[in-house]
Design an enzyme around this catalytic site. Structure first.
Site, PDB file in Angstrom:
ATOM      1  N   ASP A   1      -8.668  -5.632  15.294  1.00  0.00           N
ATOM      2  CA  ASP A   1      -7.919  -6.003  14.290  1.00  0.00           C
ATOM      3  C   ASP A   1      -9.075  -6.607  13.186  1.00  0.00           C
ATOM      4  OD1 ASP A   1      -6.532  -7.391  12.534  1.00  0.00           O
ATOM      5  OD2 ASP A   1      -5.267  -8.678  13.692  1.00  0.00           O
ATOM      6  N   VAL A   2      -9.015  -5.587  12.253  1.00  0.00           N
ATOM      7  CA  VAL A   2     -10.061  -5.755  11.457  1.00  0.00           C
ATOM      8  C   VAL A   2      -9.818  -6.860  10.322  1.00  0.00           C
ATOM      9  CG1 VAL A   2     -10.643  -3.323  10.907  1.00  0.00           C
ATOM     10  CG2 VAL A   2      -9.025  -4.508   9.396  1.00  0.00           C
TER      11      VAL A   2
ATOM     12  N   ASN B   1      -9.885   3.143   8.128  1.00  0.00           N
ATOM     13  CA  ASN B   1      -8.680   3.805   7.845  1.00  0.00           C
ATOM     14  C   ASN B   1      -7.466   2.548   7.838  1.00  0.00           C
ATOM     15  OD1 ASN B   1      -6.281   5.751   7.879  1.00  0.00           O
ATOM     16  ND2 ASN B   1      -6.086   4.884   9.678  1.00  0.00           N
TER      17      ASN B   1
ATOM     18  N   SER C   1      -6.995   5.442  -1.831  1.00  0.00           N
ATOM     19  CA  SER C   1      -5.781   6.008  -2.320  1.00  0.00           C
ATOM     20  C   SER C   1      -5.803   6.236  -4.068  1.00  0.00           C
ATOM     21  CB  SER C   1      -4.426   5.059  -2.006  1.00  0.00           C
ATOM     22  OG  SER C   1      -3.354   5.741  -2.985  1.00  0.00           O
TER      23      SER C   1
ATOM     24  N   ARG D   1      -0.056   4.928  15.379  1.00  0.00           N
ATOM     25  CA  ARG D   1       0.891   5.863  15.760  1.00  0.00           C
ATOM     26  C   ARG D   1       0.482   7.226  15.637  1.00  0.00           C
ATOM     27  NH1 ARG D   1       3.968   7.170  11.087  1.00  0.00           N
ATOM     28  NH2 ARG D   1       2.766   6.514   9.071  1.00  0.00           N
TER      29      ARG D   1
ATOM     30  N   TYR E   1      -1.260  -3.350  -3.104  1.00  0.00           N
ATOM     31  CA  TYR E   1      -1.786  -2.042  -2.119  1.00  0.00           C
ATOM     32  C   TYR E   1      -2.824  -1.449  -3.425  1.00  0.00           C
ATOM     33  CZ  TYR E   1      -2.012   2.692  -0.200  1.00  0.00           C
ATOM     34  OH  TYR E   1      -2.445   3.740   0.113  1.00  0.00           O
ATOM     35  N   ALA E   2      -2.282  -1.021  -4.617  1.00  0.00           N
ATOM     36  CA  ALA E   2      -2.808  -0.410  -5.681  1.00  0.00           C
ATOM     37  C   ALA E   2      -4.368  -1.322  -5.782  1.00  0.00           C
ATOM     38  CB  ALA E   2      -2.245  -0.305  -6.782  1.00  0.00           C
TER      39      ALA E   2
ATOM     40  N   LYS F   1      -6.852  -1.190  -2.743  1.00  0.00           N
ATOM     41  CA  LYS F   1      -7.362   0.189  -2.723  1.00  0.00           C
ATOM     42  C   LYS F   1      -8.494   0.386  -3.995  1.00  0.00           C
ATOM     43  CE  LYS F   1      -5.633   2.236   0.777  1.00  0.00           C
ATOM     44  NZ  LYS F   1      -6.213   2.408   1.842  1.00  0.00           N
TER      45      LYS F   1
ATOM     46  N   GLY G   1      -7.430   1.680  12.617  1.00  0.00           N
ATOM     47  CA  GLY G   1      -6.281   1.554  11.924  1.00  0.00           C
ATOM     48  C   GLY G   1      -5.299   2.780  12.630  1.00  0.00           C
TER      49      GLY G   1
END
Length: 246
Positions: free
Chosen positions: A65-66, A92, A146, A16, A168-169, A172, A13
């Protein structure tokens, strides 16, 4: 096969230069570790690896690409052919959800995509690379997590009304659970597996003005877990080298 005695690390990941993954690559490579920088787009992997190579370190670009099993298969094949070893895996790569997303109204197709990257992508990659990591005298897996996936985080955790996005939560939290189960399975071997929250980090414009820590500081906790001694902790959750509650 690369007949090297240097440690080899893979970071997923890295899309950038402002991101956590890029800083992790930079810090690992600066310690003499051969670092495999992966990104979904070939041009991103090449550009970012070249940028670090200009600093005189050994960083090598790979496409990954995982969320795509075939991409993982090809990567593992390339690692075996090009280097023949792996000592450190940093998961990551992660999916993101819309700010303010709620469980009752979330688009489950989008939530599935988040889980596919954050949880199942890491899980697939671990399964594929464990044979190499088990051969290392000091195999390490760090799952970048996170506080949003923790019941114990008083600011961003599962028991708070923060707006970071439910999928998202949940992804994680699931990654944390995977960390715990895998570490238990590997406890008799040389592979230490931990989850690390980098903390509120300035990976976006204006972040430091909002109180976010520099990206290098967030990356440092991940690198610390990647370089633990063989008697170090496993199956734990950390931020800034301090243990967090699940």
């Amino acid at each position: 096969m690369d007949a090297t005695n240097k440690r080899v690390a893979l970071v997923t990941g890295v899309g950038r230069p402002e991101g956590i993954g890029f800083a992790v690559c930079q810090q690992l490579a600066s310690q003499g570790i051969i670092t495999l920088l992966t990104a979904r787009r070939p041009e991103a992997a090449e550009t970012l690896a070249n940028r670090l190579q200009d600093e005189g370190v050994d960083v090598r670009p790979y496409v990954l690409d995982v969320a795509q099993p075939e991409s993982i298969r090809q990567l593992v094949e390339h690692i075996q052919q090009d280097i023949g070893r792996l000592d450190i895996l940093i998961n990551n790569a992660a999916g993101t959800s819309a700010y303010g997303e709620q469980a009752a109204t979330a688009d489950l197709d989008q939530a599935h995509a988040v889980m596919e990257t954050t949880l199942f992508g890491a899980w697939r990659l671990i399964q594929a690379l464990l044979p190499l990591l088990r051969q290392s005298p000091a195999g390490r897996i760090v799952n970048v997590s996170s506080g949003a996936g923790s019941h114990g985080d008083p600011m961003f955790g599962l028991s708070t009304s923060n707006q970071m996005g439910t999928s998202y939560a949940v992804s994680k939290a699931a990654l944390n659970a995977l960390t715990s189960k895998l570490a238990l399975e590997e406890k008799e071997g040389n592979v230490l597996i931990n989850a690390v929250c980098p903390g509120f980090t300035a990976t976006f414009e204006g972040g430091e003005a909002m109180g976010a820590q520099p990206v290098a500081d967030g990356a440092a906790g991940i690198v610390w877990a990647a370089l633990l001694d063989n008697d170090g902790p496993t199956g734990k959750f950390f931020r800034n080298k301090k243990e967090l509650a699940w």
